[in-house]
Design a protein around this motif. Sequence first.
Motif, short mmCIF file in Angstrom:
data_model
loop_
_atom_site.label_atom_id
_atom_site.label_comp_id
_atom_site.label_asym_id
_atom_site.label_seq_id
_atom_site.Cartn_x
_atom_site.Cartn_y
_atom_site.Cartn_z
N SER A 144 47.11 41.56 36.78
CA SER A 144 46.26 42.36 35.90
C SER A 144 45.96 43.70 36.56
N ILE A 145 45.70 44.69 35.71
CA ILE A 145 45.38 46.02 36.22
C ILE A 145 43.87 46.18 36.25
N GLY A 146 43.32 46.24 37.45
CA GLY A 146 41.91 46.50 37.62
C GLY A 146 41.67 47.98 37.79
N SER A 147 40.78 48.35 38.70
CA SER A 147 40.47 49.75 38.95
C SER A 147 39.57 49.86 40.16
N VAL A 148 39.65 51.00 40.85
CA VAL A 148 38.67 51.25 41.89
C VAL A 148 37.26 51.31 41.31
N ASN A 149 37.15 51.53 39.99
CA ASN A 149 35.84 51.50 39.33
C ASN A 149 35.16 50.15 39.49
N GLY A 150 35.96 49.10 39.68
CA GLY A 150 35.39 47.78 39.89
C GLY A 150 34.98 47.52 41.32
N LEU A 151 35.22 48.50 42.21
CA LEU A 151 34.91 48.34 43.62
C LEU A 151 33.81 49.28 44.09
N GLN A 152 33.77 50.48 43.53
CA GLN A 152 32.77 51.48 43.91
C GLN A 152 32.29 52.19 42.65
N ASP A 153 31.31 53.05 42.81
CA ASP A 153 30.76 53.79 41.67
C ASP A 153 31.58 55.04 41.39
N PHE A 154 32.28 55.00 40.27
CA PHE A 154 32.97 56.19 39.77
C PHE A 154 32.57 56.48 38.32
N GLY A 155 31.42 55.95 37.92
CA GLY A 155 30.95 56.16 36.55
C GLY A 155 31.49 55.11 35.60
N ASN A 156 31.22 55.29 34.31
CA ASN A 156 31.70 54.41 33.24
C ASN A 156 31.18 52.98 33.43
N HIS A 157 29.91 52.77 33.04
CA HIS A 157 29.23 51.52 33.32
C HIS A 157 29.97 50.30 32.77
N ALA A 158 30.27 50.31 31.48
CA ALA A 158 30.86 49.13 30.85
C ALA A 158 32.28 48.88 31.37
N TYR A 159 33.07 49.93 31.40
CA TYR A 159 34.45 49.82 31.90
C TYR A 159 34.46 49.31 33.33
N SER A 160 33.57 49.85 34.17
CA SER A 160 33.53 49.44 35.57
C SER A 160 33.09 47.98 35.70
N ALA A 161 32.11 47.57 34.90
CA ALA A 161 31.68 46.17 34.94
C ALA A 161 32.83 45.25 34.52
N ALA A 162 33.58 45.67 33.51
CA ALA A 162 34.72 44.87 33.06
C ALA A 162 35.79 44.77 34.13
N LYS A 163 36.08 45.88 34.79
CA LYS A 163 37.10 45.86 35.84
C LYS A 163 36.64 45.03 37.04
N ALA A 164 35.34 45.09 37.36
CA ALA A 164 34.82 44.22 38.42
C ALA A 164 34.97 42.76 38.01
N GLY A 165 34.71 42.47 36.75
CA GLY A 165 34.88 41.11 36.26
C GLY A 165 36.30 40.62 36.37
N LEU A 166 37.26 41.53 36.21
CA LEU A 166 38.66 41.13 36.36
C LEU A 166 38.96 40.64 37.77
N GLY A 167 38.30 41.24 38.77
CA GLY A 167 38.49 40.77 40.13
C GLY A 167 38.04 39.33 40.28
N SER A 168 36.89 39.02 39.70
CA SER A 168 36.37 37.66 39.78
C SER A 168 37.25 36.70 38.99
N LEU A 169 37.64 37.09 37.79
CA LEU A 169 38.50 36.23 36.97
C LEU A 169 39.82 35.96 37.68
N SER A 170 40.38 36.97 38.32
CA SER A 170 41.65 36.77 39.02
C SER A 170 41.51 35.76 40.14
N ARG A 171 40.38 35.80 40.85
CA ARG A 171 40.18 34.84 41.95
C ARG A 171 39.97 33.42 41.42
N THR A 172 39.11 33.28 40.42
CA THR A 172 38.84 31.93 39.93
C THR A 172 40.05 31.33 39.23
N LEU A 173 40.78 32.15 38.49
CA LEU A 173 41.98 31.65 37.83
C LEU A 173 43.06 31.33 38.86
#
Length: 262
Positions: A144-173
């Motif tokens: 899956s394509i995540g983003s550095v937005n999921g790792l640090q603050d680069f703006g875009n609250h919802a998008y960044s939260a979603a990309k951070a969630g992808l990191g968690s989903l990738s680990r649990t899956l």
Amino acid sequence: MTDHTRFAGHGVLVTGAARGIGAAVARRLAEEGGQVLVTDRDLPEAERTAAALRDEGLAAEAAACDVADRASVEAAVERAVAAFGSLDVLVNCAAHCTPDTPRFEDGTDEAWALDLDITLTGVHRCCRAALPHLAACGRGAIVSIGSVNGLQDFGNHAYSAAKAGLGSLSRTLAGHAAARGVRVNLVAPGTVRTSAWQGRDDDLDALRPLYPLGRVGEPEDIAAAVAFLASRDAAWITGTTLVVDGGLTAVNTGFHTAVHHP
């Protein structure tokens, strides 16, 4: 050098593949021998992308896929299996990013829900539909394509939260799917020159000094990382996030500049 056999005989489905990173991923995996289903909500553009690959002698077909719709996702997965005989690789590229409102409290529920539904829940839908087929092939891989937005603050609250969630989903899956022979990984890009930046070359030039390697990314940079993680070269890698960002999150360029050039 591209390995033209690394994905020989592999059925591949790429979402959000009409343009940008998704199109580059589709091209790279097709160049390495994969049979690729180019999927996107924009079917005419997906068809153009697939046709361009076929014109080069590569194996590609196109299908509509709206990752916000479960039936559309399931139809795309079934199309890939029917066309290629198996589904070996799923690459989740589809995403949505709503610009932030100037004040956080002025953001709407609808904008928040849209970004999470496409960027995070859409990946969940695709993985859920594809996993039985990926397990059946005996060599399944999800990237899956995540983003550095999921790792640090680069703006875009919802998008960044979603990309951070992808990191968690990738680990649990990854933990769930390992026993079924399926690997699950994430690529987290920095700034990549795609159509989202069209007409904003000045902005990209302004960002360039923040990247230790001296440039922003190109879609092909991300496609190369995806190809590695999807291949047997990464056979002992699962549940990881591969950051592909030119050093942006590893090096505090602003700090170094301030210290050396006060």
